[in-house]
Enzyme design. Structure first.
Site, PDB file in Angstrom:
ATOM      1  N   HIS A  59       0.896  -1.266  -0.064  1.00  0.00           N
ATOM      2  CA  HIS A  59      -0.082  -0.006   0.045  1.00  0.00           C
ATOM      3  C   HIS A  59       0.936   1.154  -0.121  1.00  0.00           C
ATOM      4  CE1 HIS A  59      -2.242   3.050   2.013  1.00  0.00           C
ATOM      5  NE2 HIS A  59      -3.270   2.791   1.286  1.00  0.00           N
ATOM      6  N   GLY A  87      -7.465  -4.101 -14.640  1.00  0.00           N
ATOM      7  CA  GLY A  87      -6.668  -3.805 -13.363  1.00  0.00           C
ATOM      8  C   GLY A  87      -5.885  -4.886 -13.103  1.00  0.00           C
ATOM      9  N   THR A  88      -4.484  -4.599 -13.268  1.00  0.00           N
ATOM     10  CA  THR A  88      -3.509  -5.710 -13.514  1.00  0.00           C
ATOM     11  C   THR A  88      -3.205  -6.064 -11.895  1.00  0.00           C
ATOM     12  OG1 THR A  88      -1.680  -4.030 -14.033  1.00  0.00           O
ATOM     13  CG2 THR A  88      -2.497  -5.256 -15.632  1.00  0.00           C
ATOM     14  N   CYS A 106      -4.877   0.278 -16.057  1.00  0.00           N
ATOM     15  CA  CYS A 106      -4.713   1.245 -15.000  1.00  0.00           C
ATOM     16  C   CYS A 106      -3.991   0.543 -13.986  1.00  0.00           C
ATOM     17  CB  CYS A 106      -6.123   1.672 -14.554  1.00  0.00           C
ATOM     18  SG  CYS A 106      -7.171   0.434 -13.983  1.00  0.00           S
TER      19      CYS A 106
END
Length: 901
Positions: free
Chosen positions: A463, A774-775, A839
């Site tokens: 994150h 969304g990889t 993205c």
């Protein structure tokens, strides 16, 4: 039997088909220079094939090779007019060992092979300089004994010091010939005592001994380890090059230097470099700074240095010719002996990222390469260093820990252990570094106000790393050697303990954590970099968008050339301090009525945010993703925070804790999130859609630019899910247009991040206006790996060769990539005009971008500070595909791999 030895001299060189393999980098480069009719010392190279032949008889050199060496020496005697062991004008050789790839542990260069007790006197008389002749002999004795007999050089220092004391010299070395002779005699005695053999007086035996010892150095432990580490075959072999000595350390008419074909400060053609006279360091005297090639007659430094002792115009011409041959800026090693110039090595010059951009532009201006080739010269990832602060001087810095380089750039600031502390310090005008064990979505505001982020746990796709790259903040993650005691407010590095407010520096490009502040600079390369980006924009096919949620991010992305927003994660907007309470009221509300009342408070915030993003993008596409994460991420954590929120909302702590517990999930990544939230609570979709449409109408009125919002539904796996959410979006659109009396164009699409969505892409494309792969989550669901936990073992996988690269950083072409290609094919089969993009994090990775270009995607979206990287990478991918179809379009020779190191 293949030819064992190849000769070279100016204007002529015997060059086998694969010169680099046969002659090694040193020999191949000298042969190339000779073939180009450039001044080189004449010599010969014993090939790697001869080494392989000799390896079968390791105790002595093959008889055929010994004969060939004698023949080559005779050829060199004829060329130079000197004789090995000659009574007059003796021939001396420099012997250099090399391989195709430079390998540590191979034999060092041995100079002055051919000196003995007689020829040293002859050289002294010829040059009229006994001191120089005997210094050279001393050097030869030490290097020969070190290589052939394995005698440690430090032992010679002891012998030298003993003779100095016994001889009572006035200086640091012998001053008279008789003193030199005594030292040499003592060296001979020492060598024979230690080695049990005298040093050969026969020059040919000296040469053969050096060749044999050089061959043996292939088996040194260091060379073996290096070959194993880098996968170099055991039989690749080495070569040995011998050439006539250049007396470059004798007087002020001799010296050693390095020249470049360009001024790296400007990228323009200019002879630059350094030269050391008479054995002095080659960094002491610089020349040619700022002067164009062809206008330099000599050089001096404030009149204090003698003139360059050779023809500098000739040097400039030689360097310019090599640049034209290689089609790139070159660096040349040269020597001057008795005012005669010789080139010894040439290579494509090493350069920093900033210099690489300048030089590429300069080569285009000089018509040596075209724009496409200039683009291909740049490593896209290196541009990160040009867009972030960097540490100026590292010499006095104390590194206290090291983690993973998660987001580039450097930052200094006071330690803050919580988001609240970071916000407070930033509000007081202080620079802070947010230090956490790991970050969570609620830390987003603290990350925004901090200069940089340091986490003890996590990898380069955690994150903290993902958010930091998105907002352009330096970040170091996984600094496991440090210990954070949050309760006591201490960061420990060994015996050193730091508290909140103490200053540290982090380098997100190296992963280093440094005690105290550091001097930082932001490189300025706007002019050349802007031109390079113009080249890239003309060459690329794919559009480059950005991932952005805040006005600052959007403006930064626009400044870097982003062509729209490919991902606006609306949940990040809810984590700002004045919005969290309303979000929590919505989540904790007992019924739909309560949720709608809380959402009504959030509507103006969302609308205002979107208006600003639409205005900044000025008519460019803006893709807004509906709320994605599970709701429990917005709720308080820990007893103290729960007590504070309970008091704020006027409910019992026990009741709040129970509500939070019910919302928590065992596996949130695969839980109640994305479109599943929208289906469970359609009122969330309705409020977000209203905010988007009202903002679009308002922004269009303000700017006059047409706004076409793109609404992205996350985590769709079933066509029916998208049908349901799209129906609610369409209803709201009709309501808003009726209320405002204005029509509005918009698109609804989905983020493809589940394998089922790819398998059913043809059906989903019947409803969707666009797909955005969304990889990040697609990689998680394909591999069954949590991105936040993967750092614990993926580094081991890379180290052991299980995987080549972290699949969260660079797309897994064989697995995830294959599915993306399938999704593209199925979607376009149903709807040829569907817009397809990416993205995820890989949207800014050059290797992934090359794959997306091949797959035919329309755009990539990445963090703002990676937009320039993506623009260059997209251009390179398009150029390479075009060249594979049509052939290269280079004006000059292009970047040829040089034969030198």
């Amino acid at each position: 039997m293949a030819k064992r030895i190849h000769t070279f001299r100016q204007g002529s060189a015997e060059r086998p088909a694969d010169a680099l393999e046969a002659l090694g980098s040193k020999g191949a480069n000298l042969a190339l220079l000779a073939a180009l009719d450039l001044p080189v010392p004449p010599g010969f190279t014993i090939t790697s094939g001869a080494w392989r032949e000799a390896s079968s008889t390791p105790n002595e050199l093959p008889a055929g090779l010994r004969v060939d060496v004698g023949t080559a020496v005779k050829w060199l005697e004829d060329v130079t007019g000197r004789v090995f062991d000659g009574a007059t004008r003796p021939l001396l050789l420099a012997v250099r060992t090399g391989a195709r790839t430079p390998i540590p542990g191979l034999a060092e260069t041995v100079l002055d092979v051919g000196l003995n007790d007689r020829t040293v006197e002859t050289i002294a008389a010829e040059l009229g300089d006994a001191g120089f002749a005997f210094r050279s002999y001393r050097r030869f004795l030490e290097s020969f004994a070190g290589l052939v007999f394995g005698i440690d050089g430090a032992e010679f220092e002891d012998v030298f010091e003993a003779e100095r004391l016994d001889g009572g010299w006035n200086g640091v070395e012998p001053g008279e010939a008789r003193e030199w002779r005594r030292l040499v005699s003592r060296y001979h005695a020492f060598i024979e005592e230690v080695a049990g053999l005298p040093l050969p007086q026969s020059p040919i035996e000296q040469l053969l001994s050096v060749v044999e010892a050089s061959f043996s150095s292939w088996r040194s432990p260091l060379a073996r380890s290096f070959r194993t580490l880098h996968g170099i075959p055991e039989n690749a072999g080495l070569s040995v090059t011998a050439h006539a000595m250049i007396f470059n350390e004798r007087d002020m008419n001799s010296g050693t230097g390095r020249a470049r074909s360009r001024d790296f400060a400007t990228g323009r053609a200019a002879l630059t470099g350094e030269f050391g006279f008479g054995g002095r360091s080659a960094t002491e005297t610089r020349f040619g700074e700022g002067g164009p090639i062809g206008e330099l007659a000599d050089f001096a430094r404030a009149g204090a240095e003698p003139a360059f002792p050779a023809d500098i115009q000739a040097l400039a011409a030689h360097v310019a010719r090599l640049e034209a041959h290689f089609g790139d800026a070159v660096e040349v090693d040269f020597m001057v002996g008795d005012s005669e110039l010789f080139l010894l090595q040439s290579r494509v010059a090493k350069r920093s990222p900033a210099e690489a951009v300048r030089i590429a532009i300069g080569l285009v201006e000089d018509d040596l390469i075209d724009e496409d080739e200039a683009i291909l010269r740049i490593d896209p990832t290196s541009l990160d260093q040009l867009l972030h602060p960097a540490i100026v001087n590292r010499d006095s810095l104390q590194v206290i820990g090291k983690g993973l380089p998660a987001s580039p750039g450097a930052a200094s600031g006071a330690i803050a252990f919580t988001t609240e502390d970071a916000r407070r310090a930033a509000g007081e005008g202080r620079a802070v570094i947010l230090v956490r064990n790991e970050t969570h979505p609620e830390d987003i505001h603290g990350m925004h106000v901090s200069e940089g982020i340091l986490t003890i746990r996590g990898g380069t796709t955690s994150h903290a790393a993902v958010v930091a790259r998105g907002i352009g903040k330096p970040c170091v993650t996984g600094a496991g050697a440090l210990r954070l005691d949050a309760a006591r407010g201490l960061l420990t590095a060994g015996t050193l303990s730091l508290k909140a407010g103490d200053t540290i520096t982090i380098d997100g490009s190296s992963g280093e954590v440094i005690l105290g502040g550091a001097e930082l600079e932001r490189p300025s390369l706007a002019g050349e970099l802007a031109r390079l980006m113009d080249f890239a924009d003309r060459a690329r096919r794919m559009v480059v968008r950005t991932n952005a949620e805040t006005p600052a991010e959007a403006r930064a992305a626009r400044a870097f050339g982003a062509e729209g927003i490919g991902l606006c994660r609306t949940e990040h907007m809810f984590f700002q301090g004045d919005r969290v309470p309303a979000m929590r009221r919505m989540i904790l509300a007992p019924d739909e009525k309560g949720r709608r009342e809380a959402l009504a408070e959030l509507l103006p915030f969302q609308r205002s945010d979107f208006v600003e993003l639409f205005e900044i993008m000025a008519g460019l596409p803006v893709t807004i993703r509906l709320l994605d994460p599970p709701l429990h991420e917005f709720l308080p954590k820990g007893e103290a925070e729960i007590a504070e929120v309970a008091s704020q909302f006027g409910i019992e702590e026990r009741v709040l804790a129970d509500r939070i517990a019910k919302l928590e999930e065992f596996n949130p990544m695969l839980g109640h999130r994305g479109c599943r939230l929208a289906i469970s609570h359609p009122e969330i979709v309705e409020v977000q859609a209203r905010a988007i449409f009202e903002a679009a109408i308002e922004a269009e009125k303000r700017s006059g630019a047409a706004v076409v919002p793109e609404i992205m539904v996350p985590l769709v796996g079933l066509k029916a899910e998208l049908d349901f959410v799209k129906a609610r979006v369409d209803e709201v659109a009709q309501l808003v247009m009726a209320e405002r009396g204005q029509s509005l164009d918009y698109r609804v699409g989905t983020m493809i991040e589940l394998p089922r969505a790819i398998v059913r892409a043809d059906a989903i494309a019947e409803v969707a206006d666009f797909f955005s792969f969304g990889t990040n989550d697609l990689t998680q669901t394909v591999f069954g790996i949590s991105r936040d936990d993967a750092a614990n073992f993926l580094s081991t996988y890379e180290r052991k060769g299980i995987i080549a690269r972290d699949p969260f950083q660079s797309v897994d072409v064989e697995g995830v990539g294959e599915l993306i290609a399938l999704g593209v094919e199925k979607a376009r089969r149903t709807r040829p005009d569907i817009v397809l993009g990416v993205c995820g994090e890989q949207g800014g990775d050059p290797a992934s971008i090359a794959f997306f270009e091949q797959t035919g995607l329309d755009y990539v979206s990445c963090s703002p500070f990676r937009v320039p990287v993506a623009r260059i990478a997209a251009a390179q991918a398009a150029i390479r595909i075009s060249r594979s179809l049509k052939g290269p379009g280079v004006k000059g020779r292009g970047r040829l791999a040089p034969a030198g190191e």
